[in-house]
Design a protein around this motif. Structure first.
Motif, PDB file in Angstrom:
ATOM      1  N   SER A  43       0.574  -1.422   0.226  1.00 21.99           N
ATOM      2  CA  SER A  43       0.019  -0.406  -0.229  1.00 21.99           C
ATOM      3  C   SER A  43       0.867   1.581  -0.252  1.00 21.99           C
ATOM      4  N   GLU A  44      -0.125   2.609  -0.277  1.00 26.40           N
ATOM      5  CA  GLU A  44       1.150   3.646   0.037  1.00 26.40           C
ATOM      6  C   GLU A  44       1.620   3.599   0.783  1.00 26.40           C
ATOM      7  N   GLU A  45       1.061   3.497   2.229  1.00 23.78           N
ATOM      8  CA  GLU A  45       0.953   3.555   3.829  1.00 23.78           C
ATOM      9  C   GLU A  45       2.305   2.569   3.303  1.00 23.78           C
ATOM     10  N   GLN A  46       2.035   1.499   3.436  1.00 23.12           N
ATOM     11  CA  GLN A  46       3.796   0.596   3.655  1.00 23.12           C
ATOM     12  C   GLN A  46       4.739   1.651   2.756  1.00 23.12           C
ATOM     13  N   ILE A  47       4.672   1.907   1.538  1.00 21.94           N
ATOM     14  CA  ILE A  47       5.915   2.221   0.794  1.00 21.94           C
ATOM     15  C   ILE A  47       6.576   3.180   1.289  1.00 21.94           C
ATOM     16  N   PHE A  48       5.599   4.220   2.151  1.00 22.34           N
ATOM     17  CA  PHE A  48       6.404   5.449   2.992  1.00 22.34           C
ATOM     18  C   PHE A  48       7.043   5.538   3.867  1.00 22.34           C
ATOM     19  N   ALA A  49       6.565   3.986   4.822  1.00 23.97           N
ATOM     20  CA  ALA A  49       6.618   4.095   6.441  1.00 23.97           C
ATOM     21  C   ALA A  49       8.188   3.571   6.806  1.00 23.97           C
ATOM     22  N   LEU A  50       8.110   4.586   8.419  1.00 17.33           N
ATOM     23  CA  LEU A  50       9.080   4.604   8.983  1.00 17.33           C
ATOM     24  C   LEU A  50       9.607   3.835  10.047  1.00 17.33           C
ATOM     25  N   ALA A  96      10.959   3.100   1.303  1.00 17.51           N
ATOM     26  CA  ALA A  96      11.470   4.019   2.130  1.00 17.51           C
ATOM     27  C   ALA A  96      12.102   3.124   3.170  1.00 17.51           C
ATOM     28  N   ALA A  97      11.969   2.152   3.557  1.00 21.39           N
ATOM     29  CA  ALA A  97      12.269   1.492   4.776  1.00 21.39           C
ATOM     30  C   ALA A  97      13.535   0.558   4.591  1.00 21.39           C
ATOM     31  N   GLN A  98      13.293   0.020   3.145  1.00 22.71           N
ATOM     32  CA  GLN A  98      14.561  -0.658   2.448  1.00 22.71           C
ATOM     33  C   GLN A  98      15.871   0.065   1.825  1.00 22.71           C
ATOM     34  N   ALA A  99      15.099   1.317   1.728  1.00 18.45           N
ATOM     35  CA  ALA A  99      16.637   2.043   1.259  1.00 18.45           C
ATOM     36  C   ALA A  99      17.010   2.871   2.308  1.00 18.45           C
ATOM     37  N   PHE A 100      16.601   2.738   3.319  1.00 21.44           N
ATOM     38  CA  PHE A 100      17.020   3.165   4.572  1.00 21.44           C
ATOM     39  C   PHE A 100      18.348   2.299   5.226  1.00 21.44           C
ATOM     40  N   GLU A 101      17.703   1.539   4.991  1.00 24.79           N
ATOM     41  CA  GLU A 101      18.463   0.206   5.578  1.00 24.79           C
ATOM     42  C   GLU A 101      19.360  -0.595   5.195  1.00 24.79           C
ATOM     43  N   ALA A 102      19.830  -0.586   3.808  1.00 25.14           N
ATOM     44  CA  ALA A 102      20.885  -0.435   2.933  1.00 25.14           C
ATOM     45  C   ALA A 102      21.330   0.307   2.205  1.00 25.14           C
ATOM     46  N   ALA A 115      11.413  11.847   1.586  1.00 23.52           N
ATOM     47  CA  ALA A 115      10.188  12.328   1.214  1.00 23.52           C
ATOM     48  C   ALA A 115       9.229  11.176   2.870  1.00 23.52           C
ATOM     49  N   ALA A 116       9.451  10.584   3.118  1.00 26.51           N
ATOM     50  CA  ALA A 116       9.395   9.396   4.403  1.00 26.51           C
ATOM     51  C   ALA A 116       9.987  10.642   6.160  1.00 26.51           C
ATOM     52  N   LEU A 117      11.641  10.945   5.552  1.00 29.03           N
ATOM     53  CA  LEU A 117      12.110  11.709   6.760  1.00 29.03           C
ATOM     54  C   LEU A 117      11.912  12.991   7.078  1.00 29.03           C
ATOM     55  N   ALA A 118      10.964  13.728   5.710  1.00 31.60           N
ATOM     56  CA  ALA A 118      11.098  14.973   5.711  1.00 31.60           C
ATOM     57  C   ALA A 118       9.525  15.371   6.222  1.00 31.60           C
ATOM     58  N   HIS A 119       8.591  13.876   6.153  1.00 31.00           N
ATOM     59  CA  HIS A 119       7.644  14.371   6.600  1.00 31.00           C
ATOM     60  C   HIS A 119       7.360  13.705   8.762  1.00 31.00           C
ATOM     61  N   GLU A 120       8.563  13.493   8.590  1.00 28.57           N
ATOM     62  CA  GLU A 120       8.317  12.599  10.458  1.00 28.57           C
ATOM     63  C   GLU A 120       9.101  14.275  10.964  1.00 28.57           C
ATOM     64  N   LEU A 121       9.575  14.981   9.750  1.00 26.69           N
ATOM     65  CA  LEU A 121       9.724  16.389  10.394  1.00 26.69           C
ATOM     66  C   LEU A 121       9.554  17.458  10.167  1.00 26.69           C
ATOM     67  N   ASN A 122       8.094  17.280   9.852  1.00 29.39           N
ATOM     68  CA  ASN A 122       7.204  18.352   9.504  1.00 29.39           C
ATOM     69  C   ASN A 122       7.669  19.353   8.000  1.00 29.39           C
ATOM     70  N   ILE A 123       8.778  18.863   7.634  1.00 29.79           N
ATOM     71  CA  ILE A 123       9.373  19.471   6.469  1.00 29.79           C
ATOM     72  C   ILE A 123       7.944  19.430   5.157  1.00 29.79           C
ATOM     73  N   PRO A 124       7.749  20.829   4.126  1.00 24.80           N
ATOM     74  CA  PRO A 124       6.972  20.501   3.207  1.00 24.80           C
ATOM     75  C   PRO A 124       8.030  19.861   1.881  1.00 24.80           C
ATOM     76  N   VAL A 125       7.089  19.430   0.930  1.00 18.82           N
ATOM     77  CA  VAL A 125       7.846  17.643   0.480  1.00 18.82           C
ATOM     78  C   VAL A 125       7.174  18.306  -1.008  1.00 18.82           C
TER      79      VAL A 125
END
Length: 387
Positions: A43-50, A96-102, A115-125
């Protein structure tokens, strides 16, 4: 393109701007009953999940920014070599999670992770598709045309929660264009990015021969953004590989109705019509294609390979050099030119192009392969005639 072939787009661009906007794809392009269910869809949520590690990372960026604006702190954390140390790798499209881990990914994967990291920091993307010259690659007899995406991080304003300055952005681009070329692109929505991710996954499954998974990825890409026309092309290639030529034709004709000058869809339609036995119609489509694309990608590369198989090293060298004039960035062109030079006894030129093949490779596997071949070439080993 070995012409049993198919052209499959993994083009990271939204639909042609001149195409009318549609809200839903026609029902006739889907053939769910033809394929087994897939267990790998996201899902979209899983693709961007932290992950917890990603949340800890953003907390550290926030804590250690030393008075920097938060978007600048994230920018520096991503780009400084003593920080995350990201590596470009096109072997697969990661979440997002796979790219961060690898700590690696293609441009789309790294954009999604950022984008996922920026969203966590409330940065507009703002996501962008960036106009680039056609860049082709292949996997077996499937050919891919890849585009480019990046993103902009906005400056948060203090007037109120969620407010930001639309005039000031920091561009993050993990494959910066050549010097002097603008990084500004066409703004695209998050749903388009999701569709691109799914389209890439479809193409990757297709290259592995996993047609059921490829179908559902392509289908979901079309549903995520019905205006991403290249997803219809990918879906049609899946149908063709699966033997469902009527569905392939229906899907390609819909794409061409939306964008009549789409060379990839036209090329695939010509092959499908020919497979259906309508040779005169296929010839007409090929004539239209020749007007749109008089010098198709990989044409001289194929001629060079044929010359290599026939032992005509000089003609092979000329053909590979001609293909490199069209696209000097693709690793296989340099590799095969190195092989032709080696057969002609020009070891210096062979070594130079093998080094260029290594430098241009976009996966760790290819980089290691060319490095090993370069070592053998430097040691004047036995000629290698195939990849």
């Amino acid at each position: 393109m070995a012409r049993l072939h198919v052209l499959c787009a993994v083009l990271l661009l939204s639909a042609c701007a001149s195409s009318p906007i549609v809200s839903a794809p026609p029902a006739g392009v889907f053939g769910d009953r033809l394929f087994q269910p897939s267990t790998v869809q996201l899902s979209e949520e899983q693709i961007f999940a932290l992950t917890p590690a990603m949340r800890a990372y953003t907390a550290a960026v926030l804590h250690e920014r030393r008075g920097k604006e938060i978007r600048r702190a994230l920018f520096d954390a991503l780009y400084r070599r003593d920080q995350l140390q990201l590596e470009y790798d096109s072997a697969m499209t990661r979440t997002a999670a796979q790219a961060f881990e690898a700590r690696q990914g293609n441009c789309l994967s790294l954009v999604i992770m950022t984008a996922a990291l920026a969203h966590e920091l409330n940065i507009p993307v703002v996501f962008q598709s960036v106009p680039v010259e056609d860049s082709w690659s292949r996997s077996g007899d499937i050919y891919f045309n890849s585009g480019h995406v990046n993103l902009k991080l906005g400056r948060i304003l203090r007037e109120g929660p969620g407010s930001y300055d639309p005039e000031h952005y920091t561009v993050i681009d993990f494959q910066p264009p050549p010097e002097g070329r603008a990084k500004e692109g066409i703004a695209i929505g998050r749903r388009t990015v999701v569709a691109m991710f799914m389209n890439n996954r479809a193409a990757e499954a297709l290259a592995r021969g996993q047609l059921d998974d490829a179908y559902w990825w392509a289908r979901n890409a079309v549903l995520a953004d019905p205006n991403l026309l290249y997803a219809y092309n990918t879906l049609a290639v899946v149908y063709r590989r699966h033997g469902d030529l009527t569905h392939a034709e229906t899907t390609l004709r819909y794409a061409l109705q939306r964008e009549p000058r789409n060379a990839m869809a036209l090329s695939n339609l010509a092959q499908v019509v020919e497979n259906l036995g309508r040779h005169d119609e296929a010839a007409q489509l090929k004539a239209q294609l020749a007007l749109l694309q008089p010098d198709p990608p990989f044409r001289y590369f194929q001629l060079g390979q044929q010359a290599m198989a026939a032992g005509d090293w000089r003609r092979a060298r000329a053909m590979f050099e001609r293909e490199l004039r069209r696209d000097g960035t693709y690793h296989e062109f340099h590799f095969w030119l190195a092989a032709a030079h080696y057969q002609l006894g020009d070891l210096r030129a062979a070594e130079r192009h093998m080094r260029l093949a290594k430098d241009a490779s976009t996966t760790r596997r290819d980089h290691e392969l060319y490095a090993a071949k370069l070592d053998r070439l430097r040691a004047a080993g036995t000629p290698t005639r195939s990849h």
